[in-house]
Design a protein around this motif. Structure first.
Motif, PDB file in Angstrom:
ATOM      1  N   ASN A 164      63.667  80.529  50.101  1.00  0.00           N
ATOM      2  CA  ASN A 164      63.555  79.260  50.829  1.00  0.00           C
ATOM      3  C   ASN A 164      63.272  78.103  49.892  1.00  0.00           C
ATOM      4  N   LEU A 165      63.400  76.899  50.428  1.00  0.00           N
ATOM      5  CA  LEU A 165      63.340  75.663  49.645  1.00  0.00           C
ATOM      6  C   LEU A 165      62.419  74.662  50.327  1.00  0.00           C
ATOM      7  N   GLU A 166      61.505  74.072  49.553  1.00  0.00           N
ATOM      8  CA  GLU A 166      60.633  73.008  50.065  1.00  0.00           C
ATOM      9  C   GLU A 166      60.171  72.140  48.892  1.00  0.00           C
ATOM     10  N   MET A 167      59.052  71.393  49.030  1.00  0.00           N
ATOM     11  CA  MET A 167      58.731  70.391  48.013  1.00  0.00           C
ATOM     12  C   MET A 167      57.284  70.387  47.513  1.00  0.00           C
TER      13      MET A 167
ATOM     14  N   GLY B 257      53.550  74.465  56.057  1.00  0.00           N
ATOM     15  CA  GLY B 257      54.574  73.441  55.935  1.00  0.00           C
ATOM     16  C   GLY B 257      55.918  73.898  56.432  1.00  0.00           C
ATOM     17  N   THR B 258      56.886  72.986  56.381  1.00  0.00           N
ATOM     18  CA  THR B 258      58.240  73.284  56.824  1.00  0.00           C
ATOM     19  C   THR B 258      59.129  73.573  55.624  1.00  0.00           C
ATOM     20  N   SER B 259      60.225  74.276  55.883  1.00  0.00           N
ATOM     21  CA  SER B 259      61.080  74.736  54.799  1.00  0.00           C
ATOM     22  C   SER B 259      62.457  75.060  55.340  1.00  0.00           C
ATOM     23  N   GLY B 260      63.402  75.230  54.416  1.00  0.00           N
ATOM     24  CA  GLY B 260      64.742  75.659  54.783  1.00  0.00           C
ATOM     25  C   GLY B 260      65.114  76.916  54.029  1.00  0.00           C
ATOM     26  N   PRO B 261      65.960  77.779  54.615  1.00  0.00           N
ATOM     27  CA  PRO B 261      66.319  79.037  53.954  1.00  0.00           C
ATOM     28  C   PRO B 261      67.369  78.837  52.865  1.00  0.00           C
ATOM     29  N   ILE B 262      67.290  79.668  51.839  1.00  0.00           N
ATOM     30  CA  ILE B 262      68.330  79.751  50.815  1.00  0.00           C
ATOM     31  C   ILE B 262      69.277  80.907  51.124  1.00  0.00           C
ATOM     32  N   GLN B 263      68.748  81.935  51.790  1.00  0.00           N
ATOM     33  CA  GLN B 263      69.534  83.122  52.121  1.00  0.00           C
ATOM     34  C   GLN B 263      70.004  83.090  53.574  1.00  0.00           C
ATOM     35  N   GLY B 264      71.205  83.592  53.792  1.00  0.00           N
ATOM     36  CA  GLY B 264      71.788  83.563  55.127  1.00  0.00           C
ATOM     37  C   GLY B 264      71.127  84.491  56.119  1.00  0.00           C
TER      38      GLY B 264
ATOM     39  N   GLY C 146      52.667  90.705  59.102  1.00  0.00           N
ATOM     40  CA  GLY C 146      53.603  90.377  60.164  1.00  0.00           C
ATOM     41  C   GLY C 146      54.579  89.268  59.829  1.00  0.00           C
ATOM     42  N   LEU C 147      54.497  88.703  58.610  1.00  0.00           N
ATOM     43  CA  LEU C 147      55.376  87.607  58.211  1.00  0.00           C
ATOM     44  C   LEU C 147      56.421  88.082  57.210  1.00  0.00           C
ATOM     45  N   SER C 148      57.530  87.356  57.145  1.00  0.00           N
ATOM     46  CA  SER C 148      58.476  87.549  56.054  1.00  0.00           C
ATOM     47  C   SER C 148      57.813  87.077  54.757  1.00  0.00           C
ATOM     48  N   LYS C 149      58.268  87.623  53.637  1.00  0.00           N
ATOM     49  CA  LYS C 149      57.705  87.240  52.333  1.00  0.00           C
ATOM     50  C   LYS C 149      58.846  86.942  51.378  1.00  0.00           C
ATOM     51  N   GLY C 150      58.614  86.067  50.405  1.00  0.00           N
ATOM     52  CA  GLY C 150      59.689  85.745  49.486  1.00  0.00           C
ATOM     53  C   GLY C 150      59.282  84.849  48.351  1.00  0.00           C
TER      54      GLY C 150
ATOM     55  N   LEU D 196      67.933  84.796  56.599  1.00  0.00           N
ATOM     56  CA  LEU D 196      66.616  84.287  56.981  1.00  0.00           C
ATOM     57  C   LEU D 196      66.812  83.255  58.091  1.00  0.00           C
ATOM     58  N   PRO D 197      66.642  83.654  59.342  1.00  0.00           N
ATOM     59  CA  PRO D 197      66.975  82.755  60.453  1.00  0.00           C
ATOM     60  C   PRO D 197      65.960  81.639  60.646  1.00  0.00           C
ATOM     61  N   VAL D 198      66.424  80.530  61.217  1.00  0.00           N
ATOM     62  CA  VAL D 198      65.504  79.459  61.589  1.00  0.00           C
ATOM     63  C   VAL D 198      64.548  80.012  62.648  1.00  0.00           C
ATOM     64  N   GLY D 199      63.316  79.514  62.604  1.00  0.00           N
ATOM     65  CA  GLY D 199      62.281  80.031  63.487  1.00  0.00           C
ATOM     66  C   GLY D 199      61.397  81.061  62.825  1.00  0.00           C
ATOM     67  N   THR D 200      61.797  81.525  61.636  1.00  0.00           N
ATOM     68  CA  THR D 200      60.999  82.491  60.879  1.00  0.00           C
ATOM     69  C   THR D 200      59.775  81.800  60.282  1.00  0.00           C
ATOM     70  N   VAL D 201      58.678  82.542  60.147  1.00  0.00           N
ATOM     71  CA  VAL D 201      57.509  82.071  59.392  1.00  0.00           C
ATOM     72  C   VAL D 201      57.370  82.976  58.181  1.00  0.00           C
ATOM     73  N   LEU D 202      57.336  82.381  56.990  1.00  0.00           N
ATOM     74  CA  LEU D 202      57.396  83.123  55.737  1.00  0.00           C
ATOM     75  C   LEU D 202      56.224  82.777  54.834  1.00  0.00           C
ATOM     76  N   ALA D 203      55.670  83.783  54.165  1.00  0.00           N
ATOM     77  CA  ALA D 203      54.618  83.600  53.169  1.00  0.00           C
ATOM     78  C   ALA D 203      55.235  83.671  51.773  1.00  0.00           C
ATOM     79  N   SER D 204      54.928  82.699  50.931  1.00  0.00           N
ATOM     80  CA  SER D 204      55.493  82.631  49.580  1.00  0.00           C
ATOM     81  C   SER D 204      54.689  83.492  48.623  1.00  0.00           C
ATOM     82  N   GLU D 205      55.310  84.550  48.089  1.00  0.00           N
ATOM     83  CA  GLU D 205      54.653  85.378  47.074  1.00  0.00           C
ATOM     84  C   GLU D 205      54.630  84.669  45.727  1.00  0.00           C
ATOM     85  N   PHE D 206      55.753  84.028  45.392  1.00  0.00           N
ATOM     86  CA  PHE D 206      55.874  83.220  44.178  1.00  0.00           C
ATOM     87  C   PHE D 206      56.530  81.903  44.552  1.00  0.00           C
ATOM     88  N   ALA D 207      56.382  80.906  43.677  1.00  0.00           N
ATOM     89  CA  ALA D 207      57.099  79.650  43.841  1.00  0.00           C
ATOM     90  C   ALA D 207      57.629  79.209  42.487  1.00  0.00           C
TER      91      ALA D 207
END
Length: 285
Positions: free
Chosen positions: A232-235, A114-121, A186-190, A123-134
């Motif tokens: 990051n933030l999503e729904m 899915g798509t998402s927006g960063p909470i931290q400055g 190879g992905l960012s995590k958060g 984390l650039p747009v274009g990054t692909v991130l795996a969610s460790e927790f939500a």
């Protein structure tokens, strides 16, 4: 026996919202929010055997390199995730002829792209991130009895303390460790923040006055004892994780970071970033 009003079937024997019958789904399921994104995933399949849909819920099931895979559009929000997760579990673990639970419960793998927006400055747009927790900033899990792991309880306590002005208690969902190991290389995590809406629940104000106007700023400053932050933030992710954990399934959320409100920047090539996230997942299935 499960009452007809609890598990509603269509005239053809398919489950009410998803319009699917037992056997239509694979054991590996990709979630996308937008129904137009379903063919963007299934175009990479070698063959497609199932194409069904109802409302916003579109499903394609096919084969890729000898492995059966399904992709489903869930629509937006944890309210839709509530429908999709429960109906998937019923398709797998309920005998539709007798409307009784099967003797042996099965689990499936669920990967959200899915798509998402960063909470931290940083984390650039274009990054692909795996969610460790939500972290669920909605009330979905207040309607379910669920046990939580020690790490989830500790994270929930830290969130409740930091967001002390909330009138509700956020809940925590955790990614499947197995799927994290399989797909996150190879992905960012958060840590992902899941909001129940796009406007007020994400701190936006067009003509409205928000109950929590500093929500995004508070999210940006949150830190755990381990110095973890909300990235990051999503729904959808928290609802997927919590329900999957409750029902015994495995789930992982892969996020394409497209829009930064911190820098007032939108990704110039969103289609390419989403496609990169799709290919990243499919190459590792």
């Amino acid at each position: 026996m499960i009452a007809d009003t609890e598990l509603i079937l269509n005239a053809d024997g398919s489950i009410y919202h998803l319009n699917l019958r037992p056997g239509d789904l694979a054991d590996t399921i990709i979630f996308v929010g937008d129904q137009e994104r379903v063919p963007l995933v299934s175009k990479y399949f070698d063959t497609i055997e199932v194409k069904k849909g109802k409302r916003e819920f579109i499903t394609h099931t096919g084969m890729l390199r000898g492995k059966r895979i399904s992709v489903i559009s869930t629509g937006i929000g944890t309210d839709n995730i509530n429908i999709v997760l429960n109906e998937i579990d019923a398709l797998i673990n309920v005998d539709f002829e007798t409307k009784t639970l099967k003797k042996e419960m099965r689990s499936v793998d669920i990967i959200r792209i899915g798509t998402s927006g960063p909470i931290q400055g940083n984390l650039p747009v274009g990054t692909v991130l795996a969610s460790e927790f939500a972290i669920g900033f909605d009330t979905l899990m207040q309607f379910y009895v669920k046990s939580y792991a020690k790490e989830e309880i500790e994270l929930a306590a830290a969130v409740t303390k930091h967001f002390s002005n909330l009138s509700f208690h956020p809940y925590i969902g955790t990614a499947s460790p197995r799927l994290m190991a399989q797909f996150s290389g190879g992905l960012s995590k958060g840590i992902t923040m899941t909001a129940p809406g796009f406007y007020g629940p994400q701190g936006r104000s067009v003509r409205s006055h928000n109950m929590y106007p500093d929500l995004i700023q508070k999210a940006n400053s949150f830190r755990t004892k381990k110095k973890q932050c909300i990235t990051n933030l999503e729904m959808e992710t928290a609802g997927i994780y919590a329900l999957a954990n409750m029902l015994g399934h495995h789930a992982l959320s892969i996020n394409a970071i497209l829009a930064s409100r911190l820098h007032e920047e939108f990704c110039p090539n969103p289609s390419e970033v989403i496609d990169a996230a799709i290919r990243h997942v499919l190459e590792r299935i």
